[in-house]
Design a protein around this motif. Structure first.
Motif, PDB file in Angstrom:
ATOM      1  N   HIS A  85       0.833  -1.217   0.000  1.00 43.37           N
ATOM      2  CA  HIS A  85       0.000   0.000   0.000  1.00 43.37           C
ATOM      3  C   HIS A  85       0.853   1.247   0.000  1.00 43.37           C
ATOM      4  CE1 HIS A  85      -3.908  -1.848   0.204  1.00 43.37           C
ATOM      5  NE2 HIS A  85      -3.538  -2.637   1.241  1.00 43.37           N
ATOM      6  N   ARG A 108       3.807   1.582  -1.375  1.00 44.17           N
ATOM      7  CA  ARG A 108       4.318   1.784  -2.747  1.00 44.17           C
ATOM      8  C   ARG A 108       3.239   2.382  -3.638  1.00 44.17           C
ATOM      9  NH1 ARG A 108       6.188  -3.562  -1.949  1.00 44.17           N
ATOM     10  NH2 ARG A 108       8.412  -3.643  -1.367  1.00 44.17           N
ATOM     11  N   GLN A 109       2.012   1.893  -3.518  1.00 40.27           N
ATOM     12  CA  GLN A 109       0.920   2.475  -4.295  1.00 40.27           C
ATOM     13  C   GLN A 109       0.733   3.937  -3.973  1.00 40.27           C
ATOM     14  OE1 GLN A 109      -2.546   0.080  -3.678  1.00 40.27           O
ATOM     15  NE2 GLN A 109      -1.985  -1.413  -5.295  1.00 40.27           N
ATOM     16  N   ASN A 110       0.787   4.273  -2.682  1.00 40.31           N
ATOM     17  CA  ASN A 110       0.612   5.688  -2.293  1.00 40.31           C
ATOM     18  C   ASN A 110       1.735   6.535  -2.854  1.00 40.31           C
ATOM     19  OD1 ASN A 110      -1.704   5.044  -0.913  1.00 40.31           O
ATOM     20  ND2 ASN A 110      -0.672   4.720   1.058  1.00 40.31           N
ATOM     21  N   SER A 150       3.464   5.968  -5.557  1.00 40.42           N
ATOM     22  CA  SER A 150       3.226   6.138  -6.999  1.00 40.42           C
ATOM     23  C   SER A 150       2.131   7.146  -7.253  1.00 40.42           C
ATOM     24  CB  SER A 150       2.851   4.782  -7.628  1.00 40.42           C
ATOM     25  OG  SER A 150       3.885   3.846  -7.444  1.00 40.42           O
TER      26      SER A 150
END
Length: 1570
Positions: free
Chosen positions: A76, A78-80, A82
């Motif tokens: 999560h 890493r998604q944030n 990005s």
């Protein structure tokens, strides 16, 4: 007013303001998304839900031991991260955009401020000028600018607020990124560590794969060995099968040739027989044709002869009749009697002929019976010799008696012998005609009956007695009577002929004339039918002076079967009285009859003529000339002509123009011919013609009687030609054709049936077309051949019309559909008054043709023009109907001009060829497929012109990536022509293309062609896609370089376009492999052909072009040379062993043997020549290649080499598995390869460029001269390549210039220094090309081995004065023949002074000699040498040196020759030497035989024995010396001294402390061996 143009319109300013509001609304939406994302990021970093970022930074151990929840949390995060990065980029772009909008808003405010100032200044000027209208307008503009300014201020404030909010959002994003920076760093470190682990794992995997690869490679090698072994076995088996097949084929070929030879001979024989048969058939047909023609001519002559004879006979009869009537006689009676006499004579001749035939038949039967009797006699010989008359004798007696009684014998008869020999047969036609006889039934002569039984019983009996003539018959008076009886008979006959019973004389007047008149005078039965009965009465009136009587005599003989007369004699009739006679006619044949009914009166005979006529046609025309008079051209009139049949027989008629031929039927001609002959004559000629035709076909020769008859016939023909003109020979009359008459024609009724006593009217129509006199002739023919052809003539005059068109045909040439064509039609008049004209178009073409005006008036003697408009539509073929030919597209439209008060309209025709204007493009759709952006695809399309007219065209509005050639797609296409065009598609980017090609014609018609293609951007590219080689000579090489480039550095689409296929995904970035696929049998070499190019790198590729001649062509050129050579060798080989026996054999046997041998050897030679493979180094191959090179013509070849591309490194492939090459990413390299003949050629050595010096001994030199010639039209500068300086090849001369057509001789030498196989190339370089010479040579060392070991040949002991020989061998172990020579130092003149003095005999000759002295040793052969030792005095130290010299230069071996000579046969060897070991030439004194023994005893042999004792305790071995005693073998007889054997003695001296001398005597006795 000038500043108004620079002001912005109010509408534009309002539109800009609304646009800014919309953009601001769009910019407000992302703010909510950003806030939401920030909130999510804050929730993720909240300590209540997950571990903090700071803890992640400080505690590295916990990060390594993550649980599943921690991995989810990291995911999560890493998604944030990005999402934050993405929002950061979007927010930056949005802020930059808002700042730009703010700057634009400020610029617009400044511009509006300037405009307001300018408007205020303008208002002030206009107020001063007092122009209130302009002031009002400017004030309105000022108010609008103020409103725009307010709007801009509001927009600026809103933009600034949005910008501020965006900056705040940007700050929040940066703060969140700062918070997650520690996690970003840790994640980056973790990714690097993961990458290192993956590299280590990849290395381990690579090692395992390499091991597997090695194992696979070993397996592959093992499989290859097995396959090679299997292939070898299969090859051996195949070779064996081939050998068996060749043997079988050889046997089969021989058998097949023999069989074919027999078949050809049989076919030739059959063909000759067929030709001979056809020739005989042709000769027979020609002979038959000639015979038929001759028969026709002869028959025609006979017919003419018969007609002439009939006319002459008729004339003769008429003359006799007139003569008799002139004398007052009865001509009818005379004719009847004469006819009866003729009939009697004919019967008599027929009887005689029958008797003659019967006699011939009897003779033939007798001959047959005699032959059968002889045959029976041979089979059954007679038992009794009693003689009695035979049947043949009786028959001959009967025939002789019969012949003696005949008073007249025919002259044209054959002898009995000839008749018997020739046998009965059909007589010739000429003989038949000349003798006027009719042959009997030919079947009677072919009877196979015999006379075994008599035909008449009693005739052949033995007791038959000949008939005896009675005596009363012998004494009877002659048949003619006496002379008185004859006179009485003549007077009585004359009185009876006159039929005068009683002369009537009244009042002195004698009545003369016809006694009774008949009413009617001619009794005519007309148009009778067979089977019916007709009756008529005639009234006879007495015309004499007084009473007369009437008696019926009767009718003529040929009328008695049909005419019956009922007449009752009335008795005496007074003058003027009458009586009636009833005549009944009952016809039985359909034939005209004529005759008389005879009556006898008192004053004489009279007759009533009678005629019976069959039904006949009596046809006639009412007029023979029809005159129509004068009529105007175009009008039509008719007249009638009446055909009347006054006869009782109907027939078929036909009206024809006189020019049409009229042929009679065969039946009619036969009928006419038969009407000319009598019944008997027809039978005569039928039989005669049949016999004559048969005789001609059999080819028999004519007899002498025939020749006489022909001469008489020719005389008769000449007389007939002189008397009357010759009649036409042909019965069929053909009237030559003339021009058809179209103006005067017959009506509808031209043929039909005309009944008896009827008439038919036939109309004749006159339709004048051309002004002038018209005349026509017609004829009426009938089916009945007895009806003659009737003729009549028609005439008329045609007068021209007053109105005419000078051009009756208007030719519009070739017209297209939907195009307007116009022309003018001129009308003339010769009338002296004005006329009204009406122009009319046919109903079918009124929608396409138009004449304007439709009505007009033409003035007197003037002209009038009318306009013709032609607009053909596509419905013309259906509308025009019969006026339009759909196949030829020709329109013939009749136009009509109606003239007032004129019946015939004036017409003219409009001619046009109507064609379409369609152009057809084929194919209907073009699919270019996949094409890279570095190349172009060309496809062929065809443009077909369906029109009959040429059309200009052009391809217009073409896309930029499409080109049409030639002439850029423009030109003119001829009628019905098809042009080929090349459509070139070269895409500029990778995408799918769909477009249309538009071809527009000159009449603005468009024709479209749909096209589609896919553009491809390959991952590799070439530096050059086309290489143009310079003109390269045969067997020369041209080299060019090209680079393969990989420019795919980044995956970003902004910096450059990504490699892709159409709209597919981009190709991956990384190493890319390529491979060039060369076409088979091409003179192209590419190195390297396979490779890998990394991103940003390039690979150098060399392309070489070396043109050569095809091997197949060289083999075809070399086969004749090889065949000739093999034939020569075979003939020599076969003839060599047979030359010795040629003189023993005869010439015929030799010729047969040579023919058989050539036949047997020809086939194996061809097979052997085909089996033999030509090697490139063979002379035939080189000669054929040189011949083809000199005759070579320049050519130009184009090669397209594909280069396939695949992603990945070529080293990464597993084993031999190929990479996955994409067919769409293929690159193409085009090569232009011109080939020319070499400018410099070799003229010597049959044009070969490979020169083999062969085997040359080491240290020797071989020289070859090579001639080269300049075959180019210009002078060439020569340059030579450098040969190996330390090599064996040397160019001894060179030239720097070679003139055009000149020849230069190059001298090359080969001198090997060692045993080696040498090969070098010498390049002769010119500006036009390079000539490469290949030099080959083999250095062979002179390897000779000698059979003597140690190089010393000891000849042993020889008795002085004798000689001994010893042999040794030298073997040549090299590959070339060696020339040798043997040199002895004792006889050599080149010996030095310091050399040892060698021994010679006392006589000066050499002690040693060798043979042979010189010669040549072949490779692998052995040479025997013989050394002879011949001393003439005693010595123990004879020696000499023998040298083996090779090629007169090199000393190969040195052999030391030794020998010893003694005076006796015994000798002793050993002991210490007492003299020097050199032979002295000092003379040794010769002893007498008496003192020889004493002298021999004085020769001591010193033997020294050394006894040495080293140890006194042990005994030492004794001292020993060995002496050898030998005996010399001699060929001389030895003296026998049995009491005093020959002894050799020596002194043995022992030296030591005590010296003692002993005398040792050696005794030996020499015995003579067997």
């Amino acid at each position: 007013m000038e500043d108004d143009g620079s002001l912005l319109p109010e509408d534009e300013l309002l539109a800009d303001a609304l646009l800014l509001e919309d953009e601001r609304g769009e910019l407000e939406d992302p703010e909510f998304d950003i806030k939401c994302l920030l909130q999510e990021a804050e929730d993720d970093v909240d300590p209540g839900h997950s571990s903090s970022v700071k803890e992640l930074d400080t505690d590295a151990d916990k990060l390594k031991k993550k649980t599943a929840e921690d991995r989810m949390q990291a995911f999560h995060l890493r998604q944030n991260l990005s999402a934050l990065d993405k929002m950061h980029e979007e927010q930056e772009l949005f802020i930059e955009k808002m700042r730009g909008e703010l700057r634009a808003c400020r610029q617009r405010r400044d511009l509006i401020d300037k405009q307001q100032e300018a408007v205020a200044a303008e208002i002030a000027r206009e107020e001063e000028a007092g122009n209130m209208a302009t002031v009002g307008r400017l004030q309105a503009v000022s108010r609008r600018l103020f409103a725009e300014l307010e709007n801009e201020r509001d927009l600026q404030s809103r933009t600034e607020a949005v910008l501020k909010e965006s900056e705040n959002t940007m700050w929040h994003i940066e703060i969140q990124e700062g918070r997650l920076e520690a996690f970003r760093t840790a994640d980056r470190e973790e990714v690097e560590a993961t990458g290192q682990r993956l590299q280590v794992r990849a290395a381990e995997q690579l090692c395992r794969e390499q091991e597997a690869l090695g194992k696979v490679e070993r397996n592959r090698l093992l499989r290859i060995r097995k396959s090679l072994h299997t292939q070898k076995e299969l090859r051996l088996r195949h070779q064996k099968l081939l050998e068996d097949a060749r043997k079988n084929h050889k046997v089969a070929v021989q058998f097949l040739k023999a069989s074919l030879g027999r078949i050809r001979e049989q076919e030739k024989k059959e063909e000759m027989e067929c030709h001979e048969y056809m020739r005989r058939r042709m000769d027979a047909v020609v002979a038959l044709k000639g015979s038929i023609s001759a028969n026709r001519d002869t028959l025609r002559k006979f017919q003419a002869w018969d007609r002439a004879k009939a006319e002459l006979a008729e004339q003769r009869v008429q003359a006799e009749k007139k003569a008799i009537l002139a004398q007052g006689g009865d001509a009818f009676r005379h004719l009847v009697h004469q006819r009866r006499r003729q009939e009697l004579e004919a019967q008599k001749r027929a009887f005689e002929e029958e008797q003659k035939l019967r006699k011939q038949e009897i003779v033939s039967r007798i001959l047959k019976e005699e032959a059968e009797e002889e045959k029976r006699k041979k089979q059954h010989p007679p038992t009794s010799a009693r003689h009695r008359p035979t049947l043949r004798d009786k028959t001959w007696n009967y025939i002789s008696d019969f012949c003696k009684e005949k008073t007249t014998v025919p002259t044209n008869t054959y002898t009995l012998d000839y008749e018997a020999a020739a046998g009965p047969g059909p007589s010739r036609l000429l003989e038949v005609v000349s003798s006027e006889l009719i042959q009997g039934d030919p079947g009677a002569s072919s009877e196979e009956e015999t006379l075994a039984e008599p035909e008449i019983s009693g005739l052949w009996n033995e007791d038959y007695k000949p008939y005896q003539v009675p005596k009363e018959d012998v004494d009877r008076k002659p048949v003619g009577g006496t002379k008185m009886d004859k006179d009485i008979l003549a007077r009585t006959v004359e009185r009876l002929r006159s039929r005068v019973v009683h002369k009537q004389v009244v009042w002195g007047r004698e009545f003369q004339g016809r006694p009774f008149n008949s009413k009617p005078e001619l009794l005519h039965f007309q148009d009778f039918d067979i089977g019916k009965v007709y009756k008529k009465k005639i009234t006879l009136v007495n015309t004499t002076y007084t009473i007369n009587y009437c008696k019926l005599v009767g009718v003529e003989e040929h009328l008695r079967d049909f005419i019956h007369v009922d007449f009752d004699p009335p008795g005496p009739l007074s003058a003027g009285m009458s009586c009636e006679v009833l005549v009944t006619f009952k016809p039985m044949i359909n034939k005209d009859l004529e005759g008389n009914i005879s009556f006898l009166a008192q004053t004489g005979e009279f007759s009533v003529p009678l005629k019976c006529s069959t039904k006949k046609c009596s046809l006639s025309l009412d007029k023979e000339l029809i005159d129509f008079g004068s009529y105007v051209v175009g009008e039509s009139t008719s007249r009638t002509i009446t055909l009347t049949n006054a006869g009782g027989l109907g027939t078929t008629f036909k009206f024809l123009p006189a020019s049409e031929p009229c042929e009679m039927d065969d039946s009619q001609s036969a009928l006419k011919l038969s009407s000319l002959l009598t019944y008997e004559d027809k039978s005569l000629y039928d039989k005669a013609a049949t016999s004559f035709s048969e005789q001609q076909l059999e080819g028999t020769e004519s007899s002498q009687a025939d020749l006489q008859s022909r001469k008489e016939l020719e005389k008769l023909d000449k007389e007939q030609e002189e008397e009357q003109p010759a009649e036409p020979e042909r019965l069929t009359t053909v009237i030559p054709p003339s021009e058809e008459q179209t103006e005067i024609t017959l009506g509808e009724v031209t043929e039909g049936e005309i009944g008896p006593f009827s008439s038919i009217k036939v109309p004749i129509i006159f339709t004048p077309v051309i002004p002038g006199d018209v005349q026509a002739r017609f004829k009426v023919t009938f089916k009945n051949p007895q009806c003659p052809t009737l003729h009549f003539r028609v005439v008329g005059v045609a007068i021209d019309v007053p109105v005419w068109v000078p051009k009756p045909s208007v030719d519009l040439k070739i017209c297209m559909y939907d195009r307007l064509y116009q022309d003018s039609v001129l009308v003339h008049t010769r009338s002296k008054a004005a006329l009204r004209l009406k122009f009319e178009v046919c109903k079918e073409l009124r929608a396409h043709l138009e004449l304007l005006p439709e009505t007009g008036y033409i003035q007197a003697q003037s002209s009038y023009s009318v306009q013709l408009k032609f607009l053909p539509r596509h419905s013309l073929p259906e509308d025009a109907g019969r006026y339009f030919d759909k196949e030829t597209q020709v329109l013939e439209a009749p136009m009509t001009i109606w003239v007032a008060d004129q019946n015939k309209p004036v017409g003219f025709t409009v001619h046009a060829i109507v064609t379409t204007s369609d152009l057809e493009l084929s194919p209907s759709e073009v699919d270019f497929g996949y094409c890279t952006i570095y190349e172009a695809i060309r496809t062929e399309i065809s443009l077909h012109n369906h029109s009959l007219l040429p059309q200009e065209f052009g391809f217009v509005r073409l896309p930029k990536f499409v080109d049409v050639q030639p002439n850029d797609g423009f030109g003119t296409i001829l009628p019905l022509e098809t042009l080929q065009f090349c459509v070139i598609f070269q895409p500029t980017k990778a995408e799918e293309h769909r477009f249309q090609l538009t071809c527009k014609s000159e009449i603005n018609r468009c024709f479209k062609l749909s096209c589609r293609a896919v553009g491809v951007h390959p991952p590799l590219e070439l530096s050059h896609y086309q290489i143009k080689f310079a003109a390269t000579a045969l067997y020369d090489t041209s080299v060019a370089t090209v680079y393969v480039i990989n420019s795919h550095l980044s995956m970003s689409s902004q910096s450059h376009s990504k490699p892709r296929t159409g709209s597919e995904d981009a190709s991956p970035r990384g190493p890319t492999s390529f491979e060039f696929l060369l076409p088979p049998d091409s003179p192209i070499t590419i190195s390297p052909s396979v490779g890998t190019v990394w991103p940003g790198k390039r690979c150098l590729v060399q392309v070489a072009f070396r043109p050569v001649l095809p091997e197949k062509l060289i083999h075809q050129e070399a086969l004749p040379l090889l065949n000739k050579e093999m034939e020569t060798k075979s003939v020599r080989k076969d003839m060599a062993p047979q030359r010795k026996d040629l003189h023993r054999l005869p010439f015929s046997v030799l010729r047969a043997q040579n023919r058989d041998r050539l036949f047997k050897v020809s086939v194996p030679h061809v097979l052997e020549m085909r089996k033999r493979e030509l090697k490139p180094s063979s002379d035939e191959y080189q000669a054929a290649r040189a011949t083809l090179v000199r005759a070579f013509q320049a050519k130009f070849d184009t090669f397209v080499v594909p280069c396939v591309v695949a992603s990945g490194d070529i080293k990464d492939r597993k084993g031999s598995e190929p990479l996955s090459f994409s067919p769409h990413n293929t690159l193409y390299l085009e090569l232009w390869c011109p080939t020319v003949a070499p400018s410099v050629v070799v003229t010597s050595h049959r044009g070969k460029t490979i020169f083999n010096f062969g085997d040359v001994a080491v240290g020797h030199r071989s020289i070859k001269k090579i001639s080269i010639q300049n075959v180019s039209p210009e002078d060439l500068a020569l340059d030579f390549s450098l040969l190996n300086p330390n090599g064996p090849f040397v160019l001894l001369n060179h030239s720097s210039l070679l003139r055009a057509g000149g020849t230069q001789v190059l001298v090359l030498s080969f001198s090997p220094h060692e045993s080696i196989l040498a090969q070098e190339t010498l390049d002769i370089i010119t500006k036009r090309g390079t000539l490469t010479l290949t030099l080959l040579g083999t250095g062979v060392a002179s390897m000779i081995t000698c059979s003597i070991e140690g190089s010393v040949l000891n000849m042993g002991y020889v008795i002085a004065g004798e000689s001994v020989s010893s042999g040794f061998k030298l073997q040549n172990n090299s590959l070339l023949p060696i020339k040798f020579s043997m040199h002895l130092d004792s006889v050599s003149s080149t010996r030095g002074r310091g050399q040892q003095q060698l021994t010679q005999n006392l006589n000066g000759q050499s002690v040693f000699s060798v043979a042979p002295v010189k010669g040549v040793m072949d490779p692998g052969k052995t040479q025997d040498f013989t050394v002879t030792f011949s001393p003439d005095h005693e010595s123990l130290y004879f020696s000499d040196r023998l040298q083996v010299v090779l090629f007169e230069k090199k000393i190969s071996h040195q052999i030391l020759l030794k020998g010893a000579a003694c005076q006796h046969m015994m000798f002793v060897e050993g002991g210490d030497p007492l003299d020097v070991p050199v032979e002295s030439l000092t003379a040794i004194p010769v002893f007498d035989p008496r003192h020889r023994e004493e002298a021999e005893e004085l020769r001591p042999i010193l033997v020294t024995l050394d006894y040495i004792q080293f140890d006194t305790d042990t005994p030492a071995p004794p001292a020993t010396r060995e002496l050898q005693v030998g005996c010399i073998r001699t060929t001389q007889p030895s003296p026998k001294k049995p009491d005093h054997p020959l002894m050799v003695s020596a002194l043995l001296q022992l030296r030591g402390d005590v010296k003692e001398t002993y005398k040792v005597i050696f005794v030996a006795q020499v015995l003579t061996g067997p």
